[in-house]
Scaffold this active site. Structure first.
Site, PDB file in Angstrom:
ATOM      1  N   SER A 197     -10.915 104.016 -20.973  1.00  0.00           N
ATOM      2  CA  SER A 197     -11.302 103.191 -22.125  1.00  0.00           C
ATOM      3  C   SER A 197     -11.598 104.428 -23.203  1.00  0.00           C
ATOM      4  O   SER A 197     -10.878 105.374 -23.402  1.00  0.00           O
ATOM      5  CB  SER A 197     -12.366 102.323 -21.723  1.00  0.00           C
ATOM      6  OG  SER A 197     -12.799 101.595 -23.259  1.00  0.00           O
ATOM      7  N   GLU A 320      -6.207  93.554 -19.524  1.00  0.00           N
ATOM      8  CA  GLU A 320      -7.132  94.170 -20.197  1.00  0.00           C
ATOM      9  C   GLU A 320      -7.810  93.192 -21.132  1.00  0.00           C
ATOM     10  O   GLU A 320      -9.245  93.321 -21.015  1.00  0.00           O
ATOM     11  CB  GLU A 320      -6.540  95.033 -21.185  1.00  0.00           C
ATOM     12  CG  GLU A 320      -5.704  96.216 -20.336  1.00  0.00           C
ATOM     13  CD  GLU A 320      -6.603  97.531 -19.962  1.00  0.00           C
ATOM     14  OE1 GLU A 320      -7.963  97.572 -20.029  1.00  0.00           O
ATOM     15  OE2 GLU A 320      -6.111  98.370 -19.390  1.00  0.00           O
ATOM     16  N   HIS A 426     -10.163  94.822 -18.409  1.00  0.00           N
ATOM     17  CA  HIS A 426     -10.572  96.268 -18.591  1.00  0.00           C
ATOM     18  C   HIS A 426     -11.718  96.444 -17.741  1.00  0.00           C
ATOM     19  O   HIS A 426     -12.398  95.757 -17.526  1.00  0.00           O
ATOM     20  CB  HIS A 426     -10.867  96.050 -20.224  1.00  0.00           C
ATOM     21  CG  HIS A 426     -10.932  97.324 -20.873  1.00  0.00           C
ATOM     22  ND1 HIS A 426      -9.918  98.248 -21.093  1.00  0.00           N
ATOM     23  CD2 HIS A 426     -12.246  98.029 -21.239  1.00  0.00           C
ATOM     24  CE1 HIS A 426     -10.503  99.354 -21.578  1.00  0.00           C
ATOM     25  NE2 HIS A 426     -11.629  99.259 -21.767  1.00  0.00           N
TER      26      HIS A 426
END
Length: 517
Positions: A197, A320, A426
């Site tokens: 990320s 995600e 995610h």
């Protein structure tokens, strides 16, 4: 084996601990406190100390508003510590001597958290399984976050401040690794940076930064928001919004440096929430483009094959955006109205550009054709692809021209996450890279089973990541990404290599790079 191993660094000696499986040094200072006159300035290497510094406890996390989804240091007496004096790192290595008799390769982790949350002390990053199974030396580190790390006050007219101070923190930590890791048994000529990320965003920024040349030799970017880095105009708008929250004029830098850190965190948290709500698809805090560290957008540099020519693993998770929908996070434009506003803003910004900067948005009908049959989840898929998947594809295509590049998509999810529609969201890849499933004997993710399969996936992923760090290919069956077959590894119960996995997406979105920045 030594229960309290002492290592001498350039700044002084540090004493860690050894449990017979791993040697660990925690809370090693790599920079002086970034406080007072150093607030919003480049970090200064740690002042040498006398004697032996105890290195058995994590240093404080960077100041941030506590978030229950990001537990910073479970088990800390009195809760996790946060302090503006946060520039510390940690080293973990196997206790046993290296079988090769040579220094071990080094892996340097950059944690995620939207550039505003997180710490190297999070339980999932402790690293015992990664270093012992992979025979590597691991370095994890803290860097400044939010308004203290990613605010470009100079763009708003504040004198005496510098850009990208968090990125400068990371560069200083990498120089520390270069100069000191040999003392811990690591090879300074075999350094892999990896992150997820925002941490992966920093990896891509470093790949595009002339200042990072020679500091690392391989890179892994897990779900990087590489398209979300901004130039001076947007940076200035965010900085002005921050100053308005504090009620301070831009010229009074001393007043800013005299503020209690809690006031800065609260103003930063307000801006963090407001910016993506008023400008969908835009982060409040991210690396700034246009200075000495990042002269150009990393997405542009890397998609054009002009990044540092080091081997790269890059990929995203299949689902995600479901995490952002579940948490009702404003960081991604999930709802249809927000997506429409994002595209309208991109059209407005790009309408007046010319030359090589001119971008023609793909026709709406062509984009939506890539999502036929996904009525209920189409907005989530579009958000996933514009924020993560398409930038990764554009980047991989460009970087493959200068260095071996390996593209993946992480698809594995235990039954409960699949049935609830969360899927491979995610950050769900993190336990598989680290071999840590929350430290709980009854992780709720496995209420409907799947732990045995998850453990096998984790063993495979860690083997691939550490094989890459050792300087080889990332395991069997994973070919380099290239223009002919665009080979992609799908990570699941059984990994499989797929030729041009994203052909439909590329046909919909086109080959021209789009960016929020």
């Amino acid at each position: 084996m030594n229960g309290r191993p002492v290592v001498v660094t350039a700044a002084g000696a540090v004493r860690g601990r050894d449990d017979g499986r791993v040697s660990i040094w925690r809370g090693i200072r790599y920079a002086d406190p970034p406080t007072g006159a150093l607030r919003w300035r480049a970090p200064v290497a740690a002042t040498p100390w006398q004697g032996v510094a105890e290195a058995v406890r994590f240093g404080p996390a960077a100041p941030q508003r506590p978030n229950p989804s990001v537990p910073l240091a479970p088990g800390e007496p009195g809760g996790p510590r946060m302090d503006e004096d946060c520039l510390f790192l940690n080293v973990v290595r196997p206790s046993a001597p290296p079988p090769s008799g040579r220094p071990r390769p080094v892996m340097v982790w950059l944690h995620g958290g939207a550039y505003a949350l997180g710490s190297s002390s999070q339980l999932v990053y402790h690293g015992d399984a990664l270093v012992t199974d992979g025979d590597v030396v691991l370095v994890t580190l803290n860097y400044r976050l939010g308004a203290l790390g990613f605010l470009d006050l100079g763009a708003a007219g504040v004198p005496g401040t510098e850009t990208n101070v968090a990125m400068r923190d990371v560069l200083l930590a990498l120089r520390w690794v270069r100069d000191n890791i040999h003392a811990f048994g690591g090879d300074p000529q075999s350094v892999t940076i990896f992150g997820q990320s925002a941490g992966a965003g920093l990896v891509t920024a470093l790949l595009a930064s002339p200042a990072a040349e020679g500091l690392f030799h391989r890179a892994i970017a897990q779900s990087p928001p590489v398209g979300s880095m901004y130039g001076p105009e947007r940076s200035a708008a965010v900085a002005r919004r921050f100053l308005d929250h504090l009620g301070l004029p831009p010229g009074d830098v001393q007043a800013l440096r005299d503020l209690p850190v809690d006031a800065i965190v609260e103003a930063g948290a307000a801006v963090y929430t407001e910016v993506p709500r008023t400008h969908p698809g835009t982060l409040a805090f991210a690396p700034s483009v246009g200075d000495d560290l990042l002269p150009e957008s990393p997405l542009r540099v890397l998609s054009e094959g002009r990044g540092l020519p080091v081997p790269l693993i890059i990929g995203t998770n299949h689902d995600e955006a479901t995490l952002f929908r579940l948490m009702r996070s404003p960081l991604l434009p999930i709802r249809r109205a927000a997506l429409e506003r994002m595209f309208a803003a991109m059209r407005d910004e790009q309408a007046g550009t010319g030359g090589r900067d001119r971008v023609v948005l793909p026709p709406r009908e062509r984009v939506l054709a890539a999502y036929s049959g996904l009525r209920l989840t189409r907005s989530v898929r579009v958000a996933t692809d514009i924020a993560f998947r398409m930038p990764a594809l554009w980047l991989a295509a460009g970087h493959a021209a200068v260095a071996p590049t390996y593209l993946y998509r992480f698809d594995f999810a235990p039954p409960l996450l699949r049935l609830t529609g969360i899927g491979a969201a995610h950050a769900t890849d993190l336990p598989y890279v680290w071999g840590e499933f929350g430290g709980l004997p009854h992780d709720p993710s496995f209420l409907l089973g799947g732990r045995r399969a998850a453990t096998a996936v984790s063993v495979s992923v860690r083997a691939r990541w550490t094989a890459f760090a050792h300087g080889g290919e990332p395991g069997q069956g994973w070919a380099v990404y290239g223009p002919d077959d665009r080979s992609t590894l799908v990570i699941d119960r059984r990994d499989r290599s797929v030729r041009d996995l994203d052909a439909a997406l590329r046909a919909g979105w086109g080959e021209q790079v789009l960016s929020f920045g």
